[in-house]
Design a protein around this motif. Structure first.
Motif, short mmCIF file in Angstrom:
data_model
loop_
_atom_site.label_atom_id
_atom_site.label_comp_id
_atom_site.label_asym_id
_atom_site.label_seq_id
_atom_site.Cartn_x
_atom_site.Cartn_y
_atom_site.Cartn_z
N LEU A 251 -72.06 30.19 6.80
CA LEU A 251 -71.01 29.69 7.59
C LEU A 251 -70.34 28.21 7.19
O LEU A 251 -69.07 28.26 7.43
N VAL A 252 -71.00 27.51 6.43
CA VAL A 252 -70.53 26.23 5.91
C VAL A 252 -69.46 26.66 4.88
O VAL A 252 -68.40 25.83 4.81
N PHE A 253 -69.56 27.80 4.20
CA PHE A 253 -68.68 28.13 3.28
C PHE A 253 -67.37 28.70 4.18
O PHE A 253 -65.98 28.11 3.60
N MET A 254 -67.60 29.07 5.15
CA MET A 254 -66.22 29.66 6.02
C MET A 254 -65.60 28.36 6.62
O MET A 254 -64.52 28.47 6.63
N VAL A 255 -66.43 27.42 6.87
CA VAL A 255 -65.84 26.37 7.52
C VAL A 255 -65.04 25.38 6.41
O VAL A 255 -64.12 25.06 6.68
N GLU A 256 -65.58 25.68 5.22
CA GLU A 256 -65.11 24.94 3.97
C GLU A 256 -63.47 25.58 3.92
O GLU A 256 -62.51 25.01 3.54
N LEU A 257 -63.79 26.94 4.07
CA LEU A 257 -62.18 27.64 3.59
C LEU A 257 -61.31 27.13 4.94
O LEU A 257 -60.15 27.27 4.72
N SER A 258 -61.79 27.00 6.17
CA SER A 258 -61.09 26.72 7.17
C SER A 258 -60.20 25.28 6.99
O SER A 258 -59.24 25.05 7.49
N GLN A 259 -60.76 24.29 5.93
CA GLN A 259 -60.25 23.34 5.66
C GLN A 259 -58.92 23.27 5.07
O GLN A 259 -58.18 22.24 5.22
N ILE A 260 -58.82 24.43 4.12
CA ILE A 260 -57.62 24.40 3.29
C ILE A 260 -56.78 25.75 3.65
O ILE A 260 -56.16 26.35 2.86
N THR A 261 -57.25 26.19 4.88
CA THR A 261 -56.26 27.46 5.42
C THR A 261 -55.30 27.00 6.25
O THR A 261 -55.41 26.40 7.23
#
Length: 446
Positions: free
Chosen positions: A380-390
């Motif tokens: 989930l942290v990886f998914m949240v990281e992706l949201s930072q640059i989406t």
């Protein structure tokens, strides 16, 4: 009145998006969605009990239980530690100490973004603070030295997100509290994936520098003797000591995350006083910023706890789990579907909101499919990281746009390769879960 939990879930999602699109605060949106769900559901309450009495009981109970948490007290402490470091010259000293060690590596100072973000993430816990602090120093320096703008922007955007993955991480604290997962084990579980992600970023920078020599300026960087390099290590030694102080106690089982956070605050203050760059004004700014950030996050957590209780109370989580189970999806297909859902949510929501809004529904489904809460926390942290640059709500994109004064399409183009690397890392963690489990298994009592 709605009797079917799945239909009710769709109705509640609609209410939530209406509230969010109307610019209602996220905490109020979560609470309002929960209240709307109860009002729409056929509760069959006795005549002596009002629906508003029931709402009041659930709201008070969920808020008290979510906020009355010793583990959650680590959050404002880590926020405060990051704010102190953000307002001192420690980050500048970090850059000065790293430069001599990177001049011989292909790509040279591009790696400053990756290494500096990795180290600063280990003492701040926030992707926003990591991106802003490192970016303010490195982007100007790289531009002055003639480095390629796109690779400099992309490496900062990608590496800056590691503030959520490399412990201590605010997202991990929030996830641990909401999922009743050991925060200490989450911290340790993020170390190996975080280091591998940093290595993949550096390998990409090396490959681009070798394929496109024009990306690296032709003029020779200043040469450093081994004596100078070792001497400049004094600039970054305090950062390493603070990391060891905060994480060492957790890893050895000596301190809890909350105790480690308190030690980290004292360590950050001691470093700021030692370097004589902490003024009364900067200390007040750090205190006020930490209070604002912590209050915002805690209010969102309280709203999420209320919504989570409503989701369980009306049977949405159970009905959704049974429906997913009836589809007979393989575990990996399920994770793929959930990953696509998070990529979509990352286009419209920030990371903290994604975690608190989806966890009550998604976590029971994932656990039923055979995944552990510890592994899913890192995924989930990886998914949240992706949201930072989406786009369009990627918070790191806004920070970089403010720092660099570049237009958003330019930043998005520069960031896309690092976005793909992060997706690859999420796939890697899914296929090889031992990357997550190895270090926690070595913990004392683990």
């Amino acid at each position: 009145m709605i009797g079917d939990p799945l239909v009710l879930a769709l109705a509640m999602v609609g209410v939530m998006f209406v509230l969010l699109l109307s610019s209602t605060w996220i905490g109020f949106s979560l609470i309002g969605t929960g209240i709307a769900g109860l009002l729409m559901y056929d509760l069959n309450l006795p005549p002596t009990l009002s629906i508003w009495d029931k709402i009041g009981d659930l709201l008070a109970n969920s808020m008290w239980n979510s906020m009355n948490s010793w583990a959650l007290s680590a959050l404002p402490l880590f926020v405060f530690m990051g704010e102190i470091l953000y307002r001192t010259a420690i980050s500048t000293k970090l850059l000065n100490g790293l430069v001599p060690w990177l001049t011989r590596i292909p790509g040279r100072l591009y790696h400053i973004n990756v290494v500096a973000c990795s180290l600063f993430a280990a003492v701040s816990g926030s992707s926003a603070a990591t991106t802003a602090t490192v970016g303010k120093i490195t982007l100007d320096e790289l531009t002055k030295r003639g480095y390629h703008k796109s690779l400099a922007l992309g490496s900062l955007a990608g590496a800056g997100t590691m503030g959520f993955l490399i412990p201590p991480s605010l997202i991990m604290i929030i996830y641990g509290v909401l999922s009743d997962t050991s925060i200490g084990k989450l911290f340790i579980a993020g170390i190996i994936p975080g280091l591998i992600l940093a290595l993949l970023y550096s390998l990409y920078i090396i490959s681009q520098s070798l394929l496109h020599p024009e990306y690296v300026p032709e003029e020779q960087e200043a040469s450093y003797s081994w004596g100078q390099r070792l001497g400049l290590l004094r600039e970054i030694l305090p950062v390493f000591l603070l990391i060891a102080l905060v994480l060492g106690g957790i890893y050895m089982g000596i301190t809890t995350p909350t105790e480690a956070a308190a030690i980290g605050v004292v360590g950050a203050l001691a470093l700021a006083l030692y370097f004589r760059n902490l003024t009364w004004e900067s200390f007040k700014e750090a205190c006020l910023a930490a209070v604002r950030t912590s209050a915002m996050i805690c209010f969102i957590i309280a709203g999420a706890a209320f919504l989570s209780q409503i989701v369980g109370f009306v049977g949405i989580a159970r009905a959704l789990s049974e429906y997913i189970a009836s589809l007979h999806l393989s575990p990996y297909v399920l994770i793929l579907v959930i990953g696509i859902m998070y990529l979509f949510l990352g286009m419209i929501l920030d990371g903290i909101s994604i975690v608190v809004m989806t966890l009550p529904i998604v976590l029971p489904i994932v656990v039923q499919a055979g995944f552990t809460p510890l592994w899913f926390g890192i995924y989930l942290v990886f998914m949240v990281e992706l949201s930072q640059i989406t786009p369009p709500v990627g918070f790191s994109l806004f920070i970089i746009q403010h720092i660099s004064q570049q237009d958003l399409p330019t930043i998005l183009k520069a960031t896309f390769p690092f976005f793909l690397i992060m997706i690859f890392m999420a796939v890697l963690v899914t296929l090889f879960p031992e990357l997550v489990f190895y270090l926690p298994a070595k913990m004392v009592g683990g």
